[in-house]
Design an enzyme around this catalytic site. Structure first.
Site, PDB file in Angstrom:
ATOM      1  N   LYS A  82       8.127 -77.943  -7.645  1.00  0.00           N
ATOM      2  CA  LYS A  82       6.709 -78.333  -7.639  1.00  0.00           C
ATOM      3  C   LYS A  82       5.741 -77.143  -7.534  1.00  0.00           C
ATOM      4  O   LYS A  82       4.599 -77.240  -7.959  1.00  0.00           O
ATOM      5  CB  LYS A  82       6.431 -79.301  -6.485  1.00  0.00           C
ATOM      6  N   ASP A 118       1.116 -87.159  -5.470  1.00  0.00           N
ATOM      7  CA  ASP A 118       1.792 -87.556  -4.225  1.00  0.00           C
ATOM      8  C   ASP A 118       0.784 -87.995  -3.157  1.00  0.00           C
ATOM      9  O   ASP A 118       0.932 -89.056  -2.550  1.00  0.00           O
ATOM     10  CB  ASP A 118       2.620 -86.394  -3.661  1.00  0.00           C
TER      11      ASP A 118
END
Ligand code: ATR
Length: 304
Positions: A82, A118
């Site tokens: 990420k 997220d």
């Protein structure tokens, strides 16, 4: 469970206009994203197909060349890529830049744009399932690692009265608290060590575990030995873990009469936002949830 629930039927009929999507990670073959997103494509009639690729760190650059060459329309990025993926993209959305991680890439006619769904996924789930209005609330976060970072900026955007980050290693909590107030302008962001947990919980409206303590297979773990009786009776106990659906922290909180919020919704909504960024259509959330619950071996009634 039929072929559809097993994901054997991917998107719709695949033809020469089908758009490609995928998730990458290392490891990746436990991921429920392909089942969830292919269900979303089928539900909405989008001509797309979504798969998973096991990409190791040394192949990230080659993978991105592949995305550009093949015109892959959307990519989800999971552990451990990420952060590293950001250096390969053309543009990073401001909130993903602030938190320093990307989990969703949109390929906009060859221009690769990174987002992070997220945190907004977590907040949407928390608001829809447990705490409709976070403005003016007192929020406590257990943990100050990557997972805490992933949700704390989105929480700050809801303008709570305070966010208190409680961490075993206080330096990490202090660093994260300073970064959050710096980026969001939220003034009251506090950092305390584990010794401050009881005091923080006694004042909190929402207590969120962002550590991995309690996650399968170590399901008997309790983060920082928290005692759920410290939570106000109307407080919400929340998790980002979804396997098990209810961690020991949530089970104890529920038994003590507190409201609980499990991590499954965060997973569903991070995927829902990705779907919406890629297609411009509302995500079929109930169908996505049903598919993930089935894949985890639960019936849809297992979660309330
Ligand atoms: P992630 O990216 O999943 O958040 P991480 O960056 O390693 O992973 O962070 C893990 C978090 O869980 C940290 O807040 C960590 O506390 P430290 O910063 O003190 O390491 C916390 N954590 C992990 N194991 C813990 C334990 N046994 N007791 C208390 N906190 C723990």
């Amino acid at each position: 469970m039929g072929a559809e629930a097993n994901g054997l039927k991917a998107g719709n009929a695949v033809d020469s206009r089908t758009l490609l999507y995928c998730v990458i990670g290392d490891p990746i073959h436990h991921s429920k994203s392909p089942l969830m997103l292919n269900r979303a494509f089928r539900e909405t009639g989008e001509n797309g197909i979504y798969t998973a690729f096991h990409i190791t760190g040394d192949r990230l650059g080659a993978f991105i060349q592949g995305v550009r060459a093949m015109g892959i329309r959307g990519v989800n990025v999971t552990i451990p890529h990420k952060v590293e993926i950001m250096s390969h993209l053309d543009e990073i959305d401001a909130s993903a830049r602030a938190l320093g991680a990307v989990n969703t890439i949109v390929n906009d006619n060859g221009r690769l744009i990174g987002y992070n769904t997220d945190g907004i996924g977590y907040v949407r789930s928390l608001k829809e399932e447990a705490a409709a209005d976070l403005a003016g609330k007192r929020i406590v976060l257990l943990g100050a690692g990557g997972a805490a970072r992933g949700i704390v900026y989105a929480l700050a955007a809801e303008r709570p009265a305070t966010i208190t980050i409680v961490n075993r290693t206080i330096d990490r909590a202090e660093e994260l608290a300073a970064s959050v107030s710096g980026h969001t302008g939220l003034k009251d962001v506090r950092a305390v060590g584990a010794f401050g947990l009881e005091m923080a919980c006694r004042q909190a409206d929402v207590v969120i575990n962002t550590t991995s303590i309690g996650m399968s297979p170590q399901t008997e773990g309790l983060p920082m030995d928290i005692n759920v009786s410290w939570l106000k009776t109307e407080a919400v106990a929340s998790e980002i873990i979804y396997n098990p659906l209810k961690t020991r922290f949530l089970r104890e909180a529920e038994a003590a009469g507190r409201r609980v919020h499990g991590g499954l919704g965060m997973f569903i909504y991070q995927g829902a936002y990705a779907f919406e960024y890629w297609t411009g259509k509302p995500a079929p959330v109930p169908a996505m949830r049903e598919t993930v619950l089935e894949a985890l071996g639960y019936t849809s009634q297992a979660i309330t």
